[in-house]
Enzyme design. Structure first.
Site, short mmCIF file in Angstrom:
data_model
loop_
_atom_site.label_atom_id
_atom_site.label_comp_id
_atom_site.label_asym_id
_atom_site.label_seq_id
_atom_site.Cartn_x
_atom_site.Cartn_y
_atom_site.Cartn_z
N HIS A 1 0.81 -1.23 0.00
CA HIS A 1 0.00 0.00 0.00
C HIS A 1 0.85 1.29 0.00
O HIS A 1 1.40 1.67 1.02
CB HIS A 1 -0.91 -0.01 1.22
CG HIS A 1 -1.84 1.16 1.28
ND1 HIS A 1 -3.03 1.17 0.60
CD2 HIS A 1 -1.75 2.36 1.91
CE1 HIS A 1 -3.63 2.32 0.81
NE2 HIS A 1 -2.89 3.07 1.61
N ASP B 1 0.75 5.15 -0.37
CA ASP B 1 -0.07 6.36 -0.45
C ASP B 1 0.52 7.28 -1.51
O ASP B 1 1.71 7.56 -1.50
CB ASP B 1 -0.15 7.01 0.93
CG ASP B 1 -0.99 6.17 1.88
OD1 ASP B 1 -2.16 5.95 1.58
OD2 ASP B 1 -0.45 5.70 2.90
N ASP C 1 -8.09 1.58 2.13
CA ASP C 1 -7.74 2.65 3.07
C ASP C 1 -8.45 3.97 2.82
O ASP C 1 -7.82 5.02 2.87
CB ASP C 1 -6.21 2.85 3.01
CG ASP C 1 -5.71 3.79 4.10
OD1 ASP C 1 -6.35 3.86 5.15
OD2 ASP C 1 -4.68 4.45 3.89
N HIS D 1 -6.65 9.52 -1.42
CA HIS D 1 -7.29 9.48 -0.10
C HIS D 1 -6.52 10.12 1.06
O HIS D 1 -6.93 9.95 2.22
CB HIS D 1 -7.73 8.06 0.25
CG HIS D 1 -6.63 7.07 0.48
ND1 HIS D 1 -6.34 6.06 -0.41
CD2 HIS D 1 -5.73 6.93 1.49
CE1 HIS D 1 -5.33 5.34 0.06
NE2 HIS D 1 -4.94 5.84 1.20
ZN LIG Z 1 -3.53 4.95 2.46
#
Ligand SMILES: [Zn+2]
Length: 1073
Positions: free
Chosen positions: A279, A281, A391, A598
């Site tokens: 993951h 970001d 997420d 996000h």
């Molecule tokens: Zn995230």
């Protein structure tokens, strides 16, 4: 039973073993950083170390630049040693590494251990990224690079290592994992650079023992499995002697015997599918540019693991990250594509980025899928079947329909495990959206997407799976995220062992998410249904933090919409020489979609991220305005070309109504620069704009509108007394006190119905202390409602006094450090009271809201969401009701009862609450982490109060909110006096909104997207003007795949609809000569 023979001659083991003391002893034996590490198993792992075998030099890139490999290797390199200091934060240092493997290491497995204390990427000398490095002192550490599994002892090797002065989680003050703003003085130190020869047998024993000991600890203490495992682990400790590594043979025999005796043989109670991931970001505690490098580092590492472990599967989402890698790291990208072909490097998710799902518009959500799925299909030959969003801070009730319409069947997340009030009751279930579409949904019961793939996680997954009655399947997502590089070897080795040992409550296998969902679909029974939004009971401050980004998001979405409508009409009208700006539109859409990531749109990134985000928005605004202007000019040209051009008129304007219904008569502002002052009935107080009365204008109509000089501004008046100000027009009578608070709002068209709760005042600014428990920019917590107060009261003055518009100005000293100046506006003919605001904001952990106690009661209020609305309770009866004390809405919020209601419209806000009869809108917050300056400064924003007859669905609130956000396009002078009017589209059903008109992705067609906005069903007629040269029409999905033929007769489309249905229609254009 294991025959744990002692390597010693005396039978020492015939004594009682105290379980807890034994467990502590094994723990100590296994620990690598324990005070007894020098005599435990860790002491055996490394056979020898060589630091002189590595020759190091470094080139520090000036000015905190991130440069490509080809440029970096031309830099000036100087010799350095371990201990070298790397600074400043965010800078890049390229190391040249020359290695001569010593002859003493012949036949050995040899690693390079390079730990810069921060992130790095190892490159081959011909520019291929080989492996990412995560320097750290915790379990995320990944610094070992395999040079040879069996060295000859003669090798000379050379590499480059690109070191980035930031950690996995940026550079927040307080160290790794801190959400504080980055620390400018942060330095890193090259901690280790050496060759290591590994003791492979010791490592095998360690990996076996790790799993066996964990089984002993995580299975029930009184079970046979646990007792056997602890016994075997203890036997290994007894067998080992740190100064006689020959004893490792016996250790390995014990562990192998334990595992072999339990090799998976039969029926599994529960099956866990493990999928690796990392993951990343797309921007958060580091800027976008660093993310590009995090992708390369992590994915290079994962390619290495895929090459080493045949059974390993790894999933990565976000088309944008793949596109960056494709552009910046072509060699690595080819390697990824090779693994994608085998189905083990799995591009997943189907969206452009892992976006926020509260704030983006319905159309923006569709575009996330359109750009994502098209990229995956074009690049990897396949669309994603799983909407993958582990997420995000809540999931809109329209997502099931959009997911399905984007050719996907399944949905994955785990985020609702973060709820801080109620525990979400399902693991595997059918999620049903606003329109009734369902998608098979699974929340990983491990409650994380960065599992360490431990025995404990496997045991917890089974315990925590809430739908075991209906399915025995779970998904486990493991691997370090955000620059941790994904799964580590230790995790894969644990999973390998767990995949073939009985006694755990589940068997574990590595497989693909598709295989997991297909199996779940096939084998589950009677899955429970959850209807409506998946509200995250957490991070409710993200509807409000970073107000400017949210405002830009709204205006960018609407600007892109406008450009698409105008350019689609140009193309379909056959405008000569008009080139549809497809590439530029794609570029701008991608910027808008990128910023919806996000942690960006929610306002939870560091300040650096917003410098980029605002730059992208300004790009959209500037370029977008040019594209819109060019298309509008062209459309006017082509539309007016048949007319008899006989002079021009300045007493009017061409107007275009980009909405699908007739707009009522309205007052518009026109810059004086393009028309002379004498032609206006009223000038704005600032003197730069003229006001005119225009309309009504039909939906999607382009026409000439003459300024109506004679129309009487009926009944527009203002009366000021010592105590109050009364402003009225033909619809409303607004009474304010001298502080700018609304004492009364009477609706003349509804028998003088009072909209404001008697005895209360509306338009009250309130401040609340806003100190969350931890996640500063993310959370406004429930207890903030216990500590609020009225902001300083304002003073009111009259600044415009008709005949078309009355404007009152109120100056509010909010606090000693913040002020608000508000214009309260009532126009002739208008049914809404408008409020234009300018705030100077300089606060610390406070939230500003405006509140309207209205004279309406209902147990539920209605909030606009993507392509529809959602009802939520206005009371706190249950903990589930209370948890939604702050919720997300788009252009409007409404509280209605039988016969009457009041809506609050806005142009850039997303955080709302209706409690009892009080509608409140969150305006600004002042969090200090991860951006210390979040929202400090000046802000402009508007809202409007819109009282209406009838309940919500009997009203035109949907239309009024659009009109408040999407102005009539007007103010185009010098047009032919006989300009012919043209209504391009006409929809005969008010609740069916024609929202999007765009050029189809492939070829000469238009795509029209409509949605049912009120929850009704029927069939609507959509008339298309013959000028547009329509050939045929088909229903299609969000990806523009043609489905069934649409009924089009004489240019009129018949469109059947059901509640909240999103309907896309592909309209083919006739070939033009
Ligand atoms: Zn995230």
């Amino acid at each position: 039973m294991t025959s744990a023979r002692s390597p010693h001659s005396l039978p020492l083991n015939g004594m009682q073993k105290h379980r807890d003391i034994t467990v502590s002893r094994i723990q100590s034996f296994l620990a690598g950083n324990h005070q007894f590490a020098d005599v435990g198993l860790a002491s055996a792992l490394v056979e020898s170390r060589y630091s002189d075998a590595v020759c190091l030099s470094v080139f520090a890139v000036p000015n905190v630049q991130r440069i490509p490999f080809s440029e970096a290797i031309k830099g000036k390199f100087s010799p350095v040693k371990v201990g070298h200091v790397l600074e400043p934060v965010w800078s890049t240092h390229w190391f040249n590494v020359k290695i001569k493997i010593p002859s003493a290491l012949a036949g050995k497995e040899v690693d390079l251990v390079f730990d810069p204390g921060c992130e790095g990427l190892i490159w081959s000398t011909d520019g291929e990224p080989l492996m990412g490095i995560t320097g750290a002192n915790n379990g995320d550490r990944h610094v070992d690079f395999r040079l040879s599994s069996k060295a000859s002892g003669k090798e000379t090797l050379e590499f480059y290592i690109e070191v980035s002065c930031n950690g996995m989680f940026g550079a927040g003050a307080g160290g790794n994992g801190s959400i504080q703003p980055p620390e400018a003085s942060r330095k890193y130190t090259l901690q280790t650079c050496e060759l290591r020869a590994n003791n492979k047998l010791a490592r095998e024993v360690q990996r076996d023992l790790d799993v066996i000991f964990s089984i002993g600890q995580e299975t029930p203490k009184d079970s046979q499995t646990s007792s056997d495992a602890i016994y075997a682990a203890n036997a290994v400790v007894n067998a080992f002697r740190y100064d006689d590594l020959g004893t490792l043979e016996e250790c390995k025999r014990i562990t192998t015997e334990f595992l072999a005796a339990r090799a998976n043989t039969g029926y599994a109670q529960h099956v866990i599918t493990a999928v690796g991931n990392c993951h990343i970001d797309t921007a958060w505690l580091w800027p976008y540019d660093e993310t590009k490098r995090k992708c390369a580092r992590s994915w290079a590492t994962q390619c290495g693991l895929l090459e080493e472990y045949d059974e390993y599967t790894f999933a990565a989402s976000q088309a944008q990250q793949f596109e960056w890698t494709e552009q910046l790291y072509p060699k690595l990208f080819e390697r990824i594509k090779r693994h994608a072909k085998t189905g083990r490097f799995i591009p997943i998710g189907g969206t452009w980025v892992e976006m926020d799902c509260n704030i983006p518009s319905g159309e923006a959500l569709c575009r996330q899928f359109l750009y994502g799925q098209r990229y995956f299909e074009k690049t990897f030959g396949e669309r994603s079947k799983v909407f993958w969003l582990p997420d995000t801070f809540g999931y809109s009730c329209q997502l099931p329909q959009i997911i399905h319409d984007a050719d996907m069947k399944y949905f994955f997340t785990q985020k609702l495990s973060w709820n801080n009030i109620n525990k979400f009751p399902h693991t595997s279930f059918m999620w049903t959206g606003l329109d009734g579409t369902s998608v098979l949904t699974h929340f990983s019961p491990v409650d994380t997407y960065t599992s360490q793939a431990t025995v404990r996680d496997v045991v917890f997954a089974v315990q925590n799976n809430k739908d075991k009655s209906y399915s025995n399947k779970s998904l486990l997502l493991y691997g370090n995220g955000d620059g941790g590089g994904g799964p580590l070897v230790a995790m894969l080795e644990r999973l390998r062992r767990m995949s073939r040992v009985e006694g755990l409550p589940a068997v574990v296998k590595m497989d693909t998410p598709n295989a997991f969902y297909e199996d779940l679909e096939k084998t589950s029974k009677d899955l429970v249904t959850w209807k409506g939004e998946l509200y995250l009971e957490f991070h409710r401050g993200t509807y409000t933090s970073h107000a400017r980004v949210k405002q830009f998001n709204r205006s960018s979405e609407l600007l892109l919409r406008k450009i698409e409508i105008l350019s689609a009409l140009c193309l379909a009208s056959g405008a000569k020489d008009y080139k549809h700006p497809k590439e530029e539109l794609d570029r701008l859409w991608k910027l808008c979609l990128l910023n919806q990531f996000h942690d960006v749109l929610p306002g939870s990134s560091i300040g650096m991220v917003y410098v980029d985000a605002i730059k992208f928005y300004e790009d959209i605004a500037t370029r977008g305005a040019m594209l819109a202007e060019a298309a509008l000019r062209k459309l006017i040209d082509v539309s007016g070309s048949g007319s008899n051009v006989s002079g021009t008129s300045s007493n009017g304007s061409v107007v275009f109504n980009p909405l699908s219904w007739t707009r009522p008569v309205q007052v518009i502002e026109i810059p004086l620069a393009i028309s002379n002052a004498a032609s206006f009935r009223q000038l704005s107080a600032c003197g730069t704009k003229g006001l005119q009365l225009i309309g009504p204008v039909p939906g999607y109509a382009l026409e000439k509108s003459l300024f109506d000089q004679s129309a009487q501004a009926t009944a527009l008046s203002v009366h000021m007394s010592d105590e109050t100000v009364v402003v009225s027009n033909e619809h409303l009578v607004l009474t304010l006190n001298k502080c700018g608070r609304i004492l009364s709002l009477l609706d003349r068209t509804a028998n003088d119905r009072e909209a404001i709760a008697p005895g209360f005042a509306g338009n009250i600014f309130r401040l609340y202390e806003d100190i969350p428990l931890f996640w500063d920019a993310w959370d406004v917590e429930v207890y903030h409602l216990e500590k609020g107060w009225d902001a300083g009261v304002g003073t009111l003055s009259l600044v415009e006094n008709g005949p078309l518009r009355i404007v009152l100005e109120v100056k509010h000293p909010l606090t000693p450090t913040s002020t608000l100046t508000q214009k309260i506006i009532l126009c002739t003919g208008s049914k809404r009271v408008e409020f234009e605001n300018h705030v100077v904001w300089n606060e610390n952990r406070r939230i500003l809201k405006v509140e309207f106690p209205v004279n309406v009661d209902n147990d539920s209020a209605t909030y606009e969401t993507q392509f529809g609305f959602i009802r939520r309770p206005t009371h706190y009866n249950t903990s589930w009701d209370l948890a939604r004390f702050e919720v997300c809405a788009h252009k409007w919020v409404d509280l209605s009862e039988c016969g009457y209601g009041v809506a609050l419209l806005n142009e850039s806000k997303y955080g709302f609450a209706v409690h009892n009869n009080v509608i409140s809108m969150s305006i600004l917050r002042a969090p200090k982490a991860p951006d210390a300056n979040c929202d400090i400064g000046e802000h402009n924003f508007s809202y409007a109060l819109y009282p209406h007859k009838g309940s919500l669905t009997e009203s035109d609130v949907v239309q009024a909110a659009y009109e408040f956000n999407v102005p009539l396009i007007a103010g185009i002078p010098a047009i032919p006096a006989d300009f012919p009017p043209c209504q391009f589209f006409k929809v005969d059903t008010a609740n069916l909104v024609l929202d999007t008109v765009k050029v189809a992705e492939d070829g000469d067609a238009l795509v029209l997207r409509l949605y049912e906005s009120c929850g009704g069903r029927g069939a609507a007629k959509l008339s298309i003007h013959p000028k547009l040269g329509i050939d045929s029409a088909h229903f299609c999905n969000v990806l523009e795949d043609v489905q069934s033929a649409a009924d089009i007769t004489g240019g009129v489309l018949t469109i059947p609809f059901t509640p909240f249905k999103i309907i896309s229609i592909k309209v083919m254009l006739k070939a033009r000569a």
